[in-house]
Design a protein around this motif. Sequence first.
Motif, mmCIF file in Angstrom:
data_model
loop_
_atom_site.group_PDB
_atom_site.id
_atom_site.type_symbol
_atom_site.label_atom_id
_atom_site.label_comp_id
_atom_site.label_asym_id
_atom_site.label_seq_id
_atom_site.Cartn_x
_atom_site.Cartn_y
_atom_site.Cartn_z
ATOM 1 N N PRO A 36 0.795 -1.227 0.000
ATOM 2 C CA PRO A 36 0.000 0.000 0.000
ATOM 3 C C PRO A 36 0.828 1.279 0.000
ATOM 4 N N SER A 37 2.093 1.222 0.432
ATOM 5 C CA SER A 37 2.852 2.479 0.522
ATOM 6 C C SER A 37 3.807 2.663 -0.650
ATOM 7 N N LEU A 38 3.761 1.738 -1.610
ATOM 8 C CA LEU A 38 4.719 1.802 -2.719
ATOM 9 C C LEU A 38 4.612 3.133 -3.470
ATOM 10 N N GLY A 39 5.725 3.848 -3.547
ATOM 11 C CA GLY A 39 5.771 5.092 -4.310
ATOM 12 C C GLY A 39 5.093 6.280 -3.637
ATOM 13 N N LEU A 40 4.680 6.129 -2.384
ATOM 14 C CA LEU A 40 4.000 7.250 -1.723
ATOM 15 C C LEU A 40 4.988 8.141 -0.970
ATOM 16 N N ALA A 41 4.675 9.435 -0.943
ATOM 17 C CA ALA A 41 5.454 10.349 -0.110
ATOM 18 C C ALA A 41 5.247 9.938 1.350
ATOM 19 N N PRO A 42 6.262 10.142 2.214
ATOM 20 C CA PRO A 42 6.167 9.662 3.602
ATOM 21 C C PRO A 42 4.901 10.134 4.336
ATOM 22 N N LEU A 43 4.483 11.367 4.094
ATOM 23 C CA LEU A 43 3.306 11.878 4.806
ATOM 24 C C LEU A 43 2.048 11.117 4.386
ATOM 25 N N ILE A 44 1.934 10.863 3.104
ATOM 26 C CA ILE A 44 0.758 10.143 2.600
ATOM 27 C C ILE A 44 0.820 8.688 3.063
ATOM 28 N N ALA A 45 2.014 8.115 3.027
ATOM 29 C CA ALA A 45 2.147 6.730 3.500
ATOM 30 C C ALA A 45 1.703 6.638 4.955
ATOM 31 N N SER A 46 2.064 7.631 5.772
ATOM 32 C CA SER A 46 1.683 7.520 7.184
ATOM 33 C C SER A 46 0.168 7.675 7.347
ATOM 34 N N GLN A 47 -0.479 8.438 6.475
ATOM 35 C CA GLN A 47 -1.961 8.529 6.516
ATOM 36 C C GLN A 47 -2.582 7.178 6.177
ATOM 37 N N VAL A 48 -1.998 6.518 5.177
ATOM 38 C CA VAL A 48 -2.503 5.204 4.772
ATOM 39 C C VAL A 48 -2.352 4.205 5.926
ATOM 40 N N PHE A 49 -1.203 4.233 6.597
ATOM 41 C CA PHE A 49 -0.992 3.299 7.708
ATOM 42 C C PHE A 49 -1.913 3.614 8.892
ATOM 43 N N GLU A 50 -2.181 4.907 9.106
ATOM 44 C CA GLU A 50 -3.119 5.279 10.177
ATOM 45 C C GLU A 50 -4.506 4.722 9.899
ATOM 46 N N ALA A 51 -4.921 4.849 8.624
ATOM 47 C CA ALA A 51 -6.241 4.330 8.248
ATOM 48 C C ALA A 51 -6.306 2.825 8.506
ATOM 49 N N LEU A 52 -5.238 2.146 8.113
ATOM 50 C CA LEU A 52 -5.201 0.693 8.304
ATOM 51 C C LEU A 52 -5.302 0.319 9.771
ATOM 52 N N ALA A 53 -4.549 1.044 10.606
ATOM 53 C CA ALA A 53 -4.554 0.754 12.045
ATOM 54 C C ALA A 53 -5.957 0.989 12.611
ATOM 55 N N LEU A 54 -6.604 2.047 12.155
ATOM 56 C CA LEU A 54 -7.949 2.365 12.651
ATOM 57 C C LEU A 54 -8.944 1.281 12.248
ATOM 58 N N TRP A 55 -8.900 0.887 10.979
ATOM 59 C CA TRP A 55 -9.830 -0.144 10.508
ATOM 60 C C TRP A 55 -9.568 -1.458 11.229
ATOM 61 N N ASN A 56 -8.304 -1.742 11.475
ATOM 62 C CA ASN A 56 -7.953 -2.974 12.190
ATOM 63 C C ASN A 56 -8.499 -2.929 13.621
ATOM 64 N N ARG A 57 -8.391 -1.767 14.261
ATOM 65 C CA ARG A 57 -8.951 -1.653 15.616
ATOM 66 C C ARG A 57 -10.463 -1.865 15.589
ATOM 67 N N GLY A 58 -11.077 -1.524 14.449
ATOM 68 C CA GLY A 58 -12.521 -1.727 14.300
ATOM 69 C C GLY A 58 -12.888 -3.170 13.967
ATOM 70 N N GLY A 59 -11.905 -4.058 13.879
ATOM 71 C CA GLY A 59 -12.222 -5.474 13.697
ATOM 72 C C GLY A 59 -11.829 -6.059 12.355
ATOM 73 N N LEU A 60 -11.262 -5.231 11.465
ATOM 74 C CA LEU A 60 -10.872 -5.738 10.149
ATOM 75 C C LEU A 60 -9.577 -6.553 10.263
ATOM 76 N N ALA A 61 -9.593 -7.772 9.723
ATOM 77 C CA ALA A 61 -8.361 -8.564 9.653
ATOM 78 C C ALA A 61 -7.616 -8.178 8.384
ATOM 79 N N VAL A 62 -6.288 -8.104 8.479
ATOM 80 C CA VAL A 62 -5.487 -7.646 7.334
ATOM 81 C C VAL A 62 -4.297 -8.580 7.140
ATOM 82 N N LEU A 63 -4.076 -8.965 5.883
ATOM 83 C CA LEU A 63 -2.811 -9.613 5.527
ATOM 84 C C LEU A 63 -2.057 -8.596 4.678
ATOM 85 N N LEU A 64 -0.983 -8.076 5.251
ATOM 86 C CA LEU A 64 -0.302 -6.909 4.689
ATOM 87 C C LEU A 64 1.045 -7.285 4.087
#
Length: 237
Positions: free
Chosen positions: A164-192
């Motif tokens: 998911p972070s391929l080719g992303l600027a660090p700030l955008i990559a960290s937004q993507v990872f934050e979203a993932l962490a939030l969704w995971n806390r909401g019960g989503l299972a992820v294979l990353l």
Amino acid sequence: MSALLAVQEVSAGYGPIDVLKNVSLEVGEGEMVALIGANGAGKSTLLLCISRCVRQTSGEILFAGRITAGLRPHELARSGVAHAPEGRRIFPRLTVAENLELGAYSRRDRAGIARDMQSVYEMFPVLAERRRQAGGTLSGGEQQMLALSRAWMARPRLLLLDEPSLGLAPLIASQVFEALALWNRGGLAVLLVEQNARQALSLARRAYVLEQGVVTHSGPADKLADDPRVQQAYLGA
Ligand code: ATP
């Protein structure tokens, strides 16, 4: 309790030679699991195999206790597995909002869909600003956010996520990872699958290392991050 996803001694490839060799891996309900490994190790192939786009030559894959062999990719998707493949697979002529709605095409809960779209817009304000703009006019990073959000709009039980972070600027990559962490806390299972192994190991609870199609290490993510062999090969130590 049985795992949400169980990959059992799976071999698979594209021709006579298997890319994956007897791979076993599990993802629990609501668990985030990282899969790390060098280029060409077979990570994308494993995700494609789980989502039924590449056939296994041996072994078994179970999702929610059910053997997936025999299911078509869209049938598996309907049962709760979303795959966000490498590269930004969005519909370039459709608007941002239409791309998100398409992610939710198999859902009937209109209020829930509206609520989830709102939460995507709150998470990624740039998508809200561009909701009426064609997806193809977004920057690469914005398209990545859209692809990820579209996969989430299906409200899957398991998200298969390829780089998911391929080719992303660090700030955008960290937004993507934050979203993932939030969704995971909401019960989503992820294979990353993630090239940034350090980031992947800090997000995930458990991890697997794939080398030339074989699982060579697995365990709690923090333990793997402390393993000198993993550090040397993947963490630039
Ligand atoms: P990367 O990080 O570079 O994407 P990966 O670990 O995801 O690597 P895969 O993309 O699964 O690795 O590729 C594993 C092997 O399978 C590679 O040798 C690759 O060349 C080969 N391969 C991938 N896709 C195909 C295909 N469609 N046809 C034939 N061989 C393929």
